[in-house]
Enzyme design. Structure first.
Site, PDB file in Angstrom:
ATOM      1  N   GLY A   1      -8.235 -25.666  52.995  1.00  0.00           N
ATOM      2  CA  GLY A   1      -6.868 -25.750  53.520  1.00  0.00           C
ATOM      3  C   GLY A   1      -6.634 -25.075  54.858  1.00  0.00           C
ATOM      4  N   LYS A   2      -7.683 -24.660  55.527  1.00  0.00           N
ATOM      5  CA  LYS A   2      -7.535 -23.927  56.791  1.00  0.00           C
ATOM      6  C   LYS A   2      -6.763 -24.751  57.830  1.00  0.00           C
ATOM      7  CE  LYS A   2     -12.028 -23.505  57.126  1.00  0.00           C
ATOM      8  NZ  LYS A   2     -12.444 -24.166  55.859  1.00  0.00           N
TER       9      LYS A   2
ATOM     10  N   GLY B   1     -12.454 -27.785  53.119  1.00  0.00           N
ATOM     11  CA  GLY B   1     -11.431 -28.409  52.277  1.00  0.00           C
ATOM     12  C   GLY B   1     -10.501 -27.414  51.612  1.00  0.00           C
TER      13      GLY B   1
ATOM     14  N   GLY C   1     -12.599 -19.698  54.648  1.00  0.00           N
ATOM     15  CA  GLY C   1     -12.622 -20.342  53.329  1.00  0.00           C
ATOM     16  C   GLY C   1     -13.514 -21.572  53.375  1.00  0.00           C
TER      17      GLY C   1
ATOM     18  N   SER D   1     -16.319 -19.765  58.629  1.00  0.00           N
ATOM     19  CA  SER D   1     -16.738 -18.381  58.887  1.00  0.00           C
ATOM     20  C   SER D   1     -17.146 -17.656  57.598  1.00  0.00           C
ATOM     21  CB  SER D   1     -15.664 -17.602  59.656  1.00  0.00           C
ATOM     22  OG  SER D   1     -14.359 -17.844  59.171  1.00  0.00           O
TER      23      SER D   1
HETATM   24  N1  ATP Z   1      -1.985 -24.743  49.384  1.00  0.00           N
HETATM   25  C1  ATP Z   1      -2.708 -25.574  50.146  1.00  0.00           C
HETATM   26  N2  ATP Z   1      -3.090 -25.150  51.367  1.00  0.00           N
HETATM   27  C2  ATP Z   1      -3.814 -25.950  52.159  1.00  0.00           C
HETATM   28  N3  ATP Z   1      -4.215 -27.172  51.843  1.00  0.00           N
HETATM   29  C3  ATP Z   1      -3.861 -27.666  50.632  1.00  0.00           C
HETATM   30  C4  ATP Z   1      -3.102 -26.864  49.745  1.00  0.00           C
HETATM   31  N4  ATP Z   1      -2.907 -27.588  48.647  1.00  0.00           N
HETATM   32  C5  ATP Z   1      -3.518 -28.778  48.862  1.00  0.00           C
HETATM   33  N5  ATP Z   1      -4.096 -28.833  50.032  1.00  0.00           N
HETATM   34  C6  ATP Z   1      -4.842 -29.963  50.600  1.00  0.00           C
HETATM   35  O1  ATP Z   1      -6.180 -29.579  50.779  1.00  0.00           O
HETATM   36  C7  ATP Z   1      -6.751 -30.189  51.911  1.00  0.00           C
HETATM   37  C8  ATP Z   1      -7.348 -29.141  52.807  1.00  0.00           C
HETATM   38  O2  ATP Z   1      -8.017 -29.734  53.885  1.00  0.00           O
HETATM   39  P1  ATP Z   1      -8.236 -29.045  55.274  1.00  0.00           P
HETATM   40  O3  ATP Z   1      -8.743 -30.065  56.233  1.00  0.00           O
HETATM   41  O4  ATP Z   1      -7.058 -28.270  55.646  1.00  0.00           O
HETATM   42  O5  ATP Z   1      -9.416 -28.054  54.900  1.00  0.00           O
HETATM   43  P2  ATP Z   1     -10.261 -27.099  55.847  1.00  0.00           P
HETATM   44  O6  ATP Z   1     -10.264 -25.792  55.180  1.00  0.00           O
HETATM   45  O7  ATP Z   1      -9.733 -27.177  57.216  1.00  0.00           O
HETATM   46  O8  ATP Z   1     -11.695 -27.740  55.749  1.00  0.00           O
HETATM   47  P3  ATP Z   1     -12.889 -27.798  56.856  1.00  0.00           P
HETATM   48  O9  ATP Z   1     -13.516 -26.474  56.835  1.00  0.00           O
HETATM   49  O10 ATP Z   1     -13.777 -28.842  56.323  1.00  0.00           O
HETATM   50  O11 ATP Z   1     -12.242 -28.165  58.142  1.00  0.00           O
HETATM   51  C9  ATP Z   1      -5.651 -30.984  52.564  1.00  0.00           C
HETATM   52  O12 ATP Z   1      -5.756 -32.323  52.183  1.00  0.00           O
HETATM   53  C10 ATP Z   1      -4.382 -30.359  51.982  1.00  0.00           C
HETATM   54  O13 ATP Z   1      -3.330 -31.268  51.929  1.00  0.00           O
HETATM   55 MG    MG Z   2     -10.587 -27.886  59.022  1.00  0.00          MG
END
Ligand code: ATP
Ligand code: MG
Lengths: 446, 206
Positions: free
Chosen positions: B16-17, B14, B11, B85
């Site tokens: 949510g991974k 940001g 995904g 990915s």
């Molecule tokens: N249902 C949800 N699932 C995951 N995260 C959520 C959800 N709702 C809100 N959020 C918020 O969205 C943000 C997601 O950030 P996260 O670091 O997990 O993204 P990521 O996919 O790991 O991004 P990156 O690829 O940049 O590492 C967090 O601040 C989280 O609290």
């Molecule tokens: Mg991340």
């Protein structure tokens, strides 16, 4: 007073001789090859016995140790499948759902010694000693309690013979099988003498192994291997004689086998048949296992003669609707399977086909195959994929038969006219004065 | 020892991974299993160090992740990967590697619309990307290919992190990756299973 009037405690010794046919023993008693067995007959009762469907050691011994049909103990073969997500697995003691003889005896504060009985791996806690079967890879993990490992290791105890040698190098195989049985017997005597026990069971697997790989030589009276085959059996005969002498008169002495044997005319590939008949389909190039089958599949099979309908709602990629369509597929199979013939000789391959509800009942009924086929003697039902013909003669020589298992009990009359292997568990509980649980299918046979 | 599996998050940044993976990790540990977490950001500082964000470099980075995950799967150790990915075919290659090593691939698509992501902007990257300060930024100036058949879809714009994580955890139980209490435990390691298969095959019992 009580101290003096106390009767000597009753004990039971069981020797399992895997896959030794009743008819085979009778024949060699008559021809004078088994003098010890002959002497046993004079002291007790010896009867032909039925196995269980399918007659595979793992299923038969599970019925032996639980007194139940497979739908209660949940062991249906050496290999089984999980329908969703589809996966193959090897049933072990972990999957055993009914209490075993030794569990019940342990709960009744009786001490047990159990050596090498199929489907006891991984070993569960018992009041005594348990050495698990050939489903173990590492002896260290096959023993309960851990403290017996060192002694077994110093004896040179072997879990099982190398069956690949049986296919490729018969001399090496015979050497291995003789070594393995000697060590097993040595271990048995050690435990027999050194442990306190009320129930003692030694399981001999090597008889099944030698039958699988040398039965043809035996039947054909091969000048080199038939004498070695018989010499091995004479060794078993002497052991039985020696053991029986060690078992005091007021104790029980039982010898049994779990199925018979006959020579294999052909191995028959049921999945090949299903594909030809359009029941089993593979969509991708890949067909390394049943997990690669296409969702259009209507039926697939596992060894030996276990047919599963690819049922919607049960199987991961089910395609057959429950109800009328399911029954239609089953009825078709029941009609078509008996028409399967040996392409070379025209001989019929299947003796009888059962719906699962005809032979199984219990809480684990759902795990059973939908259709179970019982072959004619000589046709060994296999489920290998990627075969290019229905039947062939391979390197396996012997196969199991259902109605030729055997049971010997010293100083007793065996009763009942439909004797089967599940009768042993309640019989042994009865002999030891332990209550028989209500769920048990077998009947007391003495 | 249980079966190896890989929870593969995919995904936009940001979406949510990382946040969801933390909950899933906890659940796996709670079941007494070990788990290896391969977060894209962390892996980029080690075995993918020096790789950038061109298609080629991204593919190399993800293939390395997939290969690592397949090795862990082979030994029955659960893995979580949390990297963008973005390309479908590479993710499918990884699935192939993992399943042929005996593992189960559980692909989790963290779905989230761009407006929400820009509003969240956890790392302040969207602002920069929109201003043109970051080139090749997935979802803004670089492609993202959503999976066709993921095992789980988390709609993170609507769900809470806990709700999303629960969906993933439920799937792990459903697929048999994790076992509920009282459920049977796998008695063999992968290596032992091979040995037993060989023995049973020799006997003609398979
Ligand atoms: N249902 C949800 N699932 C995951 N995260 C959520 C959800 N709702 C809100 N959020 C918020 O969205 C943000 C997601 O950030 P996260 O670091 O997990 O993204 P990521 O996919 O790991 O991004 P990156 O690829 O940049 O590492 C967090 O601040 C989280 O609290
Ligand atoms: Mg991340």
């Amino acid at each position: 007073m009580a101290l003096f009037s106390k009767k000597k405690k009753k004990r039971v010794v069981v020797i399992g001789i895997d896959g030794v046919p009743y008819t085979f023993i009778r024949k060699h008693i008559d021809s004078g090859d088994f003098p010890n067995f002959k002497a046993l007959l004079e002291k007790g009762d010896f009867r032909r016995m039925n196995s269980v469907m399918p007659c595979i050691s793992s299923v038969a011994w599970s019925s032996y140790m639980t007194g139940c049909n497979p739908a209660k103990h949940n062991i249906y073969g050496f290999i089984d499948r999980k329908p969703n997500p589809f996966d193959m697995f090897i049933p072990t003691s972990v999957n055993m759902k009914a209490p075993t003889l030794w569990q019940i005896l342990s709960e009744n504060k009786l001490r047990v010694v159990v050596i090498n009985v199929p489907v006891t791996y991984p070993p569960k806690e018992v009041n005594g000693v348990l050495i698990a079967d050939f489903l173990a890879t590492d002896l260290r993990k096959a023993v309960y309690p851990q403290s017996v490992f060192d002694k077994l290791d110093s004896i040179g105890y072997r879990i099982d013979v190398d069956a690949w040698a049986g296919r490729k190098d018969k001399d090496k195989f015979l050497e291995d099988i003789n070594y393995t049985i000697d060590k097993r017997i040595e271990t048995a005597y050690w435990l027999f003498e050194s442990q306190k026990w009320d129930f003692f069971q030694l399981h001999i697997m090597s008889t099944d192994r030698i039958n699988h790989f040398l039965w043809e030589e035996y039947e054909a009276d091969d000048p080199k291997y038939a004498p070695q085959f018989l010499a091995f059996y004479k060794k078993i005969d002497s052991f039985l004689g020696e053991m029986e002498k060690k078992v005091s008169e007021n104790s029980e002495f039982i010898v049994l086998s779990d199925h018979g044997f006959c020579s294999i005319k052909k191995e028959v590939f049921t999945n090949y048949w299903l594909e030809k008949e359009g029941y089993l389909k593979f969509s991708k190039e890949k067909r390394s296992g049943l997990k690669d089958m296409s969702p259009e599949t209507k039926v697939y099979s596992l060894i030996p003669g276990r047919f599963f309908v690819n049922l919607k709602g049960r199987e991961q990629f089910g395609s057959v609707e429950p109800g009328a369509e399911y029954e239609k597929v089953r009825d078709e199979l029941i009609e078509k399977l008996p028409t399967m013939t040996d392409p070379e000789t025209g001989n019929k391959i299947i003796r009888r086909v059962y719906k699962r509800e005809e032979i199984y009942s219990g809480p684990h009924f759902e795990q059973a195959a939908d259709i179970i086929a019982d072959p004619q003697n000589g046709y060994d039902l296999k489920a290998n994929l990627n075969q290019d013909q229905l039947a062939l003669k391979g390197s396996l020589e012997g196969m199991h038969t259902y109605d030729d298992a055997s049971l010997y009990i010293r100083s007793r009359q065996i009763i009942g006219d439909s004797l089967w292997i599940a009768d042993l568990m309640p019989t042994i509980l009865h002999l030891l004065g332990v209550n028989i649980p209500e769920h048990v299918d077998g009947k007391v046979a003495v | 020892m249980g079966k190896g599996f890989t929870v593969w998050f995919t995904g936009l940044s940001g979406s949510g991974k990382t946040a969801i993976s933390k909950f899933v990790e906890k659940e796996i540990l709670k079941q007494g299993r070990e788990v290896e977490v391969l977060d894209g950001d962390v892996v980029r500082t080690h075995i993918s160090k020096g790789l950038g964000f061109s298609k080629e470099d991204r593919d190399a980075h993800i293939s390395r992740l997939g290969w690592l995950a397949s090795r862990f799967s082979h030994y029955g150790v659960p893995v979580i990967t949390a990297a963008i990915s973005p390309y479908k075919d590479i993710r499918n290659n990884c699935r192939q590697m993992i399943t042929s090593a005996g593992g189960i691939m559980v692909e989790v698509y963290c779905e989230c619309d761009l407006d929400t992501l820009i509003k969240r902007d956890v790392k302040g990257l969207y602002k920069k990307a929109i201003a043109g300060e970051i080139k090749n930024f997935t979802g803004v100036s670089d492609p993202y290919e959503a999976p066709d058949n993921p095992e789980v879809v988390c709609d993170t714009a609507k769900e809470t992190v806990e709700e999303s994580a629960q969906k993933v955890i439920d799937k792990l139980y459903e697929l048999g990756c994790l076992k509920k209490e009282g459920e049977t435990e796998e008695p063999y390691s992968e290596a032992e299973k091979k040995e037993i298969d060989k023995r049973l095959e020799a006997l003609g019992y398979l």
